[in-house]
Design an enzyme around this catalytic site. Structure first.
Site, PDB file in Angstrom:
ATOM      1  N   ASN A  99     -30.831   5.360  50.475  1.00 35.45           N
ATOM      2  CA  ASN A  99     -30.178   5.702  49.211  1.00 35.45           C
ATOM      3  C   ASN A  99     -30.551   4.769  48.071  1.00 35.45           C
ATOM      4  O   ASN A  99     -30.403   5.109  46.908  1.00 35.45           O
ATOM      5  CB  ASN A  99     -28.660   5.698  49.417  1.00 35.45           C
ATOM      6  CG  ASN A  99     -27.897   5.892  48.136  1.00 35.45           C
ATOM      7  OD1 ASN A  99     -27.834   6.986  47.608  1.00 35.45           O
ATOM      8  ND2 ASN A  99     -27.319   4.801  47.611  1.00 35.45           N
ATOM      9  N   TYR A 164     -40.285   7.973  38.361  1.00 35.90           N
ATOM     10  CA  TYR A 164     -39.143   8.327  39.219  1.00 35.90           C
ATOM     11  C   TYR A 164     -39.383   9.679  39.909  1.00 35.90           C
ATOM     12  O   TYR A 164     -39.124   9.841  41.104  1.00 35.90           O
ATOM     13  CB  TYR A 164     -37.891   8.381  38.348  1.00 35.90           C
ATOM     14  CG  TYR A 164     -36.597   8.634  39.077  1.00 35.90           C
ATOM     15  CD1 TYR A 164     -36.014   7.660  39.882  1.00 35.90           C
ATOM     16  CD2 TYR A 164     -35.932   9.851  38.932  1.00 35.90           C
ATOM     17  CE1 TYR A 164     -34.807   7.892  40.530  1.00 35.90           C
ATOM     18  CE2 TYR A 164     -34.738  10.089  39.568  1.00 35.90           C
ATOM     19  CZ  TYR A 164     -34.178   9.112  40.369  1.00 35.90           C
ATOM     20  OH  TYR A 164     -32.985   9.352  41.005  1.00 35.90           O
ATOM     21  N   LYS A 168     -39.517  10.365  43.946  1.00 37.88           N
ATOM     22  CA  LYS A 168     -38.502  11.212  44.574  1.00 37.88           C
ATOM     23  C   LYS A 168     -39.114  12.415  45.292  1.00 37.88           C
ATOM     24  O   LYS A 168     -38.660  12.799  46.370  1.00 37.88           O
ATOM     25  CB  LYS A 168     -37.493  11.672  43.519  1.00 37.88           C
ATOM     26  CG  LYS A 168     -36.543  10.560  43.063  1.00 37.88           C
ATOM     27  CD  LYS A 168     -35.785   9.950  44.236  1.00 37.88           C
ATOM     28  CE  LYS A 168     -34.728   8.955  43.816  1.00 37.88           C
ATOM     29  NZ  LYS A 168     -34.054   8.323  44.979  1.00 37.88           N
ATOM     30  N   ALA A 196     -24.853  13.119  40.693  1.00 38.07           N
ATOM     31  CA  ALA A 196     -23.591  12.394  40.782  1.00 38.07           C
ATOM     32  C   ALA A 196     -23.536  11.320  39.716  1.00 38.07           C
ATOM     33  O   ALA A 196     -24.560  10.788  39.281  1.00 38.07           O
ATOM     34  CB  ALA A 196     -23.434  11.758  42.168  1.00 38.07           C
ATOM     35  N   GLY A 197     -22.335  10.975  39.295  1.00 41.08           N
ATOM     36  CA  GLY A 197     -22.156   9.921  38.316  1.00 41.08           C
ATOM     37  C   GLY A 197     -22.389   8.553  38.944  1.00 41.08           C
ATOM     38  O   GLY A 197     -21.790   8.223  39.969  1.00 41.08           O
ATOM     39  N   SER A 198     -23.305   7.790  38.359  1.00 43.97           N
ATOM     40  CA  SER A 198     -23.616   6.465  38.887  1.00 43.97           C
ATOM     41  C   SER A 198     -24.216   5.621  37.779  1.00 43.97           C
ATOM     42  O   SER A 198     -24.434   6.092  36.659  1.00 43.97           O
ATOM     43  CB  SER A 198     -24.614   6.574  40.049  1.00 43.97           C
ATOM     44  OG  SER A 198     -25.862   7.046  39.576  1.00 43.97           O
ATOM     45  N   HIS A 398     -67.155  64.855  38.007  1.00 40.65           N
ATOM     46  CA  HIS A 398     -66.856  65.383  39.342  1.00 40.65           C
ATOM     47  C   HIS A 398     -68.197  65.607  40.044  1.00 40.65           C
ATOM     48  O   HIS A 398     -68.938  66.530  39.717  1.00 40.65           O
ATOM     49  CB  HIS A 398     -66.074  66.675  39.221  1.00 40.65           C
ATOM     50  CG  HIS A 398     -65.409  67.086  40.497  1.00 40.65           C
ATOM     51  ND1 HIS A 398     -64.335  67.960  40.530  1.00 40.65           N
ATOM     52  CD2 HIS A 398     -65.631  66.737  41.791  1.00 40.65           C
ATOM     53  CE1 HIS A 398     -63.952  68.140  41.775  1.00 40.65           C
ATOM     54  NE2 HIS A 398     -64.728  67.418  42.559  1.00 40.65           N
ATOM     55  N   ASN A 503     -58.568  68.645  30.719  1.00 41.35           N
ATOM     56  CA  ASN A 503     -59.609  67.873  30.049  1.00 41.35           C
ATOM     57  C   ASN A 503     -60.083  68.608  28.788  1.00 41.35           C
ATOM     58  O   ASN A 503     -60.568  69.740  28.866  1.00 41.35           O
ATOM     59  CB  ASN A 503     -60.784  67.660  31.004  1.00 41.35           C
ATOM     60  CG  ASN A 503     -61.792  66.653  30.468  1.00 41.35           C
ATOM     61  OD1 ASN A 503     -61.907  66.440  29.268  1.00 41.35           O
ATOM     62  ND2 ASN A 503     -62.533  66.039  31.380  1.00 41.35           N
TER      63      ASN A 503
END
Length: 864
Positions: A99, A164, A168, A196-198, A398, A503
């Site tokens: 972590n 970063y 990661k 997440a808040g950190s 044709h 045609n």
């Protein structure tokens, strides 16, 4: 709690556990019984400084709650020391959560090598060293759980976080490989990308958002992935704010360029839509799956192509199925379009344009190309083209045409067309594309016509591909065995185009001049129709049913008003053809041949009639249920309102003996067919005997259902709309013939026997035989021999009221009255014999002989 997920006896390492996510993970694991090494260097969020306070505080929290923990202050770059702390303290290790991390955010323009290196050392190198030290212990004990902490920045990228993001996403690849290597030793490895808040997210998210993204919303997922009951491995999860989701790789189906031909940037550009289209995405789960398209392609070899034709993409392509229908009016208009009945007194030609012709209306067999070609033209008009064919109408002509009739065309039909690109040939400067279209009877599934339409594509060859087989059919070096010369009308192209070829080259003078023609030219398939008629006239005694197939090459143009000279050489059952324009002495159709039958082929028995037609001939009368369904068919034909009223499709699965029937009261005018046809709304399963009892009123459907004898699946309520079956079932059940000799026998018309098909006539005349056996006075009142000529499907029956009353199939030596009408109109006549006049006035009934006898048809009333 009895079902609580516990970690008793397990030892875990959580790096970076002094704050934020690491602290939350450690507290949760410890609260569930794990012994936890709390690792934290104690530095800042950018990697500066160090200290012991952060780790010590978390250890204290765990111990205060009754748990076990020990602090470790080493850098993750000294991973072996962190692992040794666990081993020294508890003699084992079970869980590692990598972590620890820092941020050094700045734009790539301003990023220094130190910014890059420091992020790499903490995130990637640190995770490597901790894991490398733990790995042998986990493998040796046959158990371990590893969790890596990735980031959305690594998955999606994020401004200012190039270093970063690199680290990661690198952890994700690291985890995926360890999952493969550790699986056999029960060492499971996963990664999470948390929000997440950190301290770290404070730099990239607003404060109010950070406050709402509590680490406690992430840790439950981390704990589950580290539990012994969890068997997930090699996976990546996004988690945060109450949201949890597993991610997987997704890629498009892509574009496969066959090997052996040049792959150019231009080819990539043209295929960019396929390369980037996620409509049919795939999700490879490992290297093998990721490599599969490449490995598959290694065994392939390109068939070549160029900017106009990609042979690999086009060859074998199957077009979406299309449908169409035609009737006597369409056939008559076509026949006039190819010059038929220029002499209106020519009875052989009149049969192509007059539906009440005394010998029967006969479709021109060359019409078999029209529905198929029209389906191709319709798709072209809608922009539907086979992949790999990148040319427009301005490049095509044709070139050749092959048409094979698998049986004579009926006077009217609903068709299904299945087409595919059958062949592609490189003719040097130009190319040939062969489209095969098979047309089926929509009701029975019986194939009717097979066409091969060869398109000549100008300037599209030259890739060095197969040149194709030699299809030259040179005429013999002798005088023709037959010649037919016929002048076309000035407005022939305008008349022929009403059969579907829109045609403007064949109608618009200015358009034609822009293409270098003095005026609109005649359709090649119009000349094709002329040639077909000429062969029938010269070698089939005017009977188009003997026509089996035709192959032609269009060699030059024809102008409306020019004269066609068809030269023919008989070669066994084949007629070799060459057609010229007389005025210019130009060959316009070459390498051509028509195959003829020795005798008129009979129609294939249709599914719904197979049980019915064969049943009466057997002793005992055969399958009564088949006769009931034939009666239901007649009833439905006379009550078209049932379709709107019932609006369901039913599948009857009968047993003892087994048979399957479809009752369609949802589409068109309704239908009864043997076999499972399409998707049923309601299915009924019961024995043949119970079905007969139910439809004759001898058994109550509800009692059968509740007694387990009737199984209903699908829309059960739809079964309540089948009450009308009781009105017709007893009639059908009772229509078994009194004598085996009354059974209609199949055979060729030329032998005087009836062509037994899918119609109602067989059941009606079988029922009439029984009625006359029981009430011979009805025949004596008639006092005449009546010949019934039934069409669509065709058959002949004789009702003899002069001698011993009888009904037989075939032709009478001498009939007092001949009635010619369709199978459908016969059913109407049975319902109301007074309908004779109405049918006659509307051109649906032809009457020959003593017309006064037409008023004596009361014996037909309500046969079924």
């Amino acid at each position: 709690m009895g079902n609580e997920l516990r970690f008793d006896g397990k030892v875990a390492i959580v790096t970076g556990a002094g704050n934020g996510l690491g602290r939350s993970h450690a507290l949760l694991l410890a609260s569930r019984g794990a012994k936890v090494v709390i690792n934290d260097l104690g530095g800042s969020s950018t990697g500066g400084g160090r200290g012991s306070d952060a780790a010590d505080k978390v250890v204290a929290e765990i111990k205060a709650a009754g748990g076990e923990a020990v602090a470790n202050y080493d850098s993750v770059e000294d991973g072996a020391k962190i692992v040794q702390t666990a081993l020294d303290t508890w003699k084992r290790l079970d869980i590692v959560i990598n972590n620890a991390g820092i941020l050094r955010d700045t734009s790539f323009q301003k990023m220094t090598e130190q910014d890059w290196e420091l992020i790499y050392r903490v995130h990637l190198l640190g995770a490597f060293r901790v894991t490398q030290a733990a790995w042998p212990h986990l493998r040796d004990q046959g158990y371990g759980r590893l969790l890596f902490t990735a980031s959305a920045a690594g998955i999606y990228g994020n401004f200012g976080q190039a270093n970063y993001s690199m680290a990661k996403l690198g952890l994700v690849g690291f985890a995926n490989t360890l999952a493969i290597e550790g699986r056999k030793k029960n060492v499971l490895v996963n990664a999470i990308a948390p929000i997440a808040g950190s301290r770290m997210t404070e730099t990239v998210l607003p404060k109010e958002v950070v406050d709402a993204l509590r680490p406690e919303y992430v840790s439950p997922l981390a704990a589950w992935l580290c539990h012994e009951e969890c068997q997930e491995t090699g996976s990546l999860f996004e988690v945060g704010g109450g949201f949890m989701a597993k991610l997987r790789w997704e890629r498009t189906r892509g574009k496969v360029f066959k090997l052996g031909r040049a792959i150019t940037p231009e080819a990539v550009q043209k295929s960019w839509e396929s390369i980037t289209d996620f409509t049919e995405a795939t999700h490879p789960t490992d290297v093998a799956a990721g490599m599969q398209p490449v490995m598959d392609n290694l065994t392939s070899q390109s068939k070549g192509g160029n900017e106009f034709i990609d042979v690999d993409a086009a060859l074998g392509y199957q077009f979406p199925e299309t449908t169409s229908s035609y009737d006597e009016r369409d056939l008559s208009l076509y026949a006039l379009g190819v010059g038929a009945a220029q002499d209106p007194l020519d009875t052989k030609e009149l049969q192509y344009v007059y539906e009440l012709h005394g010998e029967g209306f006969r479709p021109l067999p060359t019409y078999g190309v029209i529905p198929a070609l029209n389906s191709v033209l319709k798709m072209s008009a809608e922009g539907k083209q086979a992949p790999g064919l990148n040319y427009g109408l301005d490049r095509v002509l044709h070139g050749e045409q092959y048409t094979e009739l698998l049986r004579p065309l009926p006077p009217k039909a609903s068709l299904r067309h299945k087409g595919r690109i059958k062949d592609i040939f490189d003719k040097g400067k130009n190319a040939l594309v062969v489209t095969e279209v098979t047309s089926y009877d929509a009701q029975t599934g019986e194939p009717l016509v097979r066409n091969e339409i060869t398109t000549f594509v100008r300037g599209a060859g030259g890739w060095g591909g197969e040149r194709g087989p030699v299809t030259d059919i040179p005429p013999p070096e002798r005088a023709p065995d037959a010649v037919v010369t016929e002048k076309t009308h000035e407005n022939q192209a305008l008349l022929y185009r009403l059969s579907g070829d829109w045609n403007p080259l064949h109608a618009d003078p200015e358009f034609a001049r822009n293409f270098g023609f003095q005026k609109p030219i005649l359709h090649g398939l119009c000349t094709f129709g002329y040639v077909g008629r000429h062969v029938i006239k010269a070698f089939a005694n005017g009977d188009p049913r003997l026509f089996k197939s035709i192959r032609v090459r269009f060699a030059d143009t024809v102008l409306p008003g020019e004269t066609l000279r068809t030269e023919m050489w008989k070669d066994g059952e084949r007629v070799i053809i060459r057609c010229k324009v007389v005025e210019r002495d130009k060959v316009v159709i070459s390498n051509a041949a028509v195959e003829l039958h020795k005798e008129v082929p009979s129609a294939q028995a249709k599914p719904a009639a197979s049980a019915q037609a064969s049943a009466p001939a057997a002793a005992g009368g055969g399958s009564a249920s088949a006769r009931v369904f034939e009666a239901i068919r007649a009833y439905v034909a006379q009550h078209p309102e049932l379709v709107a009223k019932v609006a369901n499709v039913y599948l009857f699965k009968l047993t003892q003996p087994d048979s399957t029937w479809t009752l369609d009261l949802k589409n068109g005018a309704g239908a009864v067919q043997q076999g499972a046809q399409g998707k049923a709304d309601c299915s009924l399963e019961l024995t043949d005997a119970d079905f007969l009892a139910m439809t004759s009123g001898k058994a109550d459907p509800q009692k059968l259902y509740f007694g387990g004898k009737l199984k209903i699946t699908g829309n059960v309520m739809a079964s309540q709309k089948l009450g009308f079956l009781g009105k017709v079932g007893s009639a059908g059940e009772g229509s078994a013939p009194a004598k085996a000799s009354a059974a209609p026998a199949s055979g060729n018309e030329g032998s005087g026997s009836s062509h037994v098909g899918n119609g109602r006539a067989s059941a009606l005349f079988t029922a009439l035989q029984e009625r006359l056996a029981q009430k011979p006075e009805l025949a004596r009142e008639l006092g005449a021999v009546i010949q019934f000529h039934i069409t669509d499907p065709e058959g002949f029956w004789v009702v003899d009221g002069k001698g011993t009353p009888s009904v037989r199939d075939g032709k009478a030596d001498k009939a007092d009255l001949t009635l010619r009408l369709s199978d459908e109109d016969l059913a109407a006549l049975v319902q109301d014999p007074q309908a004779v006049q109405r049918l006659y006035q509307h051109g649906k009934l032809r009457v020959d002989g003593d017309i006064r006898l037409a008023s004596r048809l009361g014996f037909l009333k309500q046969l079924i």
